[in-house]
Design an enzyme around this catalytic site. Structure first.
Site, PDB file in Angstrom:
ATOM      1  CB  THR A 198      -4.170  -7.623   8.720  1.00 44.90           C
ATOM      2  OG1 THR A 198      -5.029  -7.149   7.692  1.00 44.90           O
ATOM      3  CG2 THR A 198      -3.967  -9.128   8.572  1.00 44.90           C
ATOM      4  CG  ASN A 203      -6.078  -9.409  15.374  1.00 42.72           C
ATOM      5  OD1 ASN A 203      -6.642  -8.892  16.317  1.00 42.72           O
ATOM      6  ND2 ASN A 203      -6.180  -8.946  14.148  1.00 42.72           N
ATOM      7  N   PRO A 204      -5.182  -9.508  18.812  1.00 45.62           N
ATOM      8  CG  PRO A 204      -5.097  -7.343  19.705  1.00 45.62           C
ATOM      9  CD  PRO A 204      -4.581  -8.199  18.571  1.00 45.62           C
ATOM     10  CG  HIS A 243      -2.002  -1.080   1.071  1.00 42.33           C
ATOM     11  ND1 HIS A 243      -2.740  -1.524   2.139  1.00 42.33           N
ATOM     12  CD2 HIS A 243      -2.420  -1.822   0.010  1.00 42.33           C
ATOM     13  CE1 HIS A 243      -3.557  -2.491   1.741  1.00 42.33           C
ATOM     14  NE2 HIS A 243      -3.386  -2.694   0.469  1.00 42.33           N
TER      15      HIS A 243
END
Ligand code: APR
Length: 267
Positions: free
Chosen positions: A209, A234-235, A122
């Site tokens: 993500t 990832n939390p 990106h």
């Protein structure tokens, strides 16, 4: 065996590890994510500031909203430093097992942490791209942010035409340039390199993500289809649960050190 020891075991057994990261890995560096409560898309409408057309339209109709949006970005990027999540990936690279980082982030924090092989699908906020010839030029992060912060803090002096002068002119054709970032609806950068890296790895670490923005979000599936194992950190959720072998429900800055500790115990 807890998930950290299992992850460490997979890392030891792997020959070519690739990391795929999103905004979450920079959250502990003070950069808000996009889709968490209070995130950037909670504060600003992506239709107004996330597309080139929307940005131009909004700049003409609501210039002060654009000033505030850009000022907020510049202020958080000015303070941001790499965290233990970024440094954890750098450590795996130093061990010779992690070969590539594919990131959706434009903050250059992986490079600041020392990662050598980073694919920025990106783009990068600290690079300018000429609107005429497409030439890219690397910017000095500190100078660019200081200049931008001063310009955007001047509410009275802010005008949209002046905004175009925030980016340096092209050193070759002297045309206007823009930040080398990918807005919604624009083509991503270096996708063939990212797909090749994903399809040739035997283990993919997915960090921070939500996996909703394509084509980048397809990369963990493409890795899995080539028989790679997937570990997600990832939390808030196991967004790649259909392909992940291990899910670590922690912030990246906590999960990576625990994996490295487990690795030390196994080595
Ligand atoms: N560590 C790991 N993950 C975290 C952390 C943390 N400390 N804090 C939050 N997260 C999680 C969030 O809960 C969320 O699931 O990281 C994820 C970030 O998701 P998004 O905000 O959707 O960001 P991302 O997936 O990178 O967005 C993709 O969308 O807006 C566009 O171009 C932009 O590159 C971006 C793309």
């Amino acid at each position: 065996m807890d998930e950290f020891a299992k992850a460490a075991q997979l890392i030891i057994e792997s020959k070519n590890i690739v990391a795929f990261t999103g905004a979450g890995i920079s959250a502990e560096s003070g950069i808000p994510t996009f889709r968490d409560p209070g995130g950037l898309w909670d504060q600003f409408d992506p239709d107004e500031v996330g597309t080139t057309g929307g940005l131009i339209q909004t700049a003409l109709s609501k210039p002060d909203l654009i000033r505030k949006f850009l000022l907020q970005l510049v202020e958080v990027f000015s303070k941001a430093q790499p965290n233990l999540g970024h440094f954890g990936l750098k450590s795996l690279e130093d061990m010779g097992c992690l070969k590539t980082v594919i990131t959706q982030n434009i903050d250059a924090l992986h490079q600041e942490a020392g990662s050598a092989n980073v694919i920025e699908v990106h783009g990068n906020l600290f690079r300018a791209r000429c609107l005429n010839c497409g030439r890219r030029q690397q910017l000095n992060k500190r100078e660019f942010l200081d200049h931008a912060c001063k310009f955007l803090s001047d509410e009275a002096g802010f005008t949209v035409p002046k905004l175009t002068e925030l980016m340096p002119r092209c050193p070759v054709c002297h045309h206007l340039s823009r930040p080398d970032v990918v807005m919604f609806g624009e083509a991503v950068l270096d996708l063939p390199e990212a797909v090749t890296a994903a399809e040739s790895c035997d283990l993919m670490l997915v960090l921070g993500t939500s996996g909703v923005v394509y084509p980048a979000a397809a990369l963990p599936y493409q890795a899995y289809e080539q028989d790679a194992q997937v570990i997600e950190i990832n939390p808030t959720g196991n967004y790649y649960d259909s392909v992940s072998e291990i899910y670590i429900e922690l912030p990246a800055g906590e999960g990576m050190p625990k994996i490295l500790d487990a690795l030390k115990n196994l080595l």
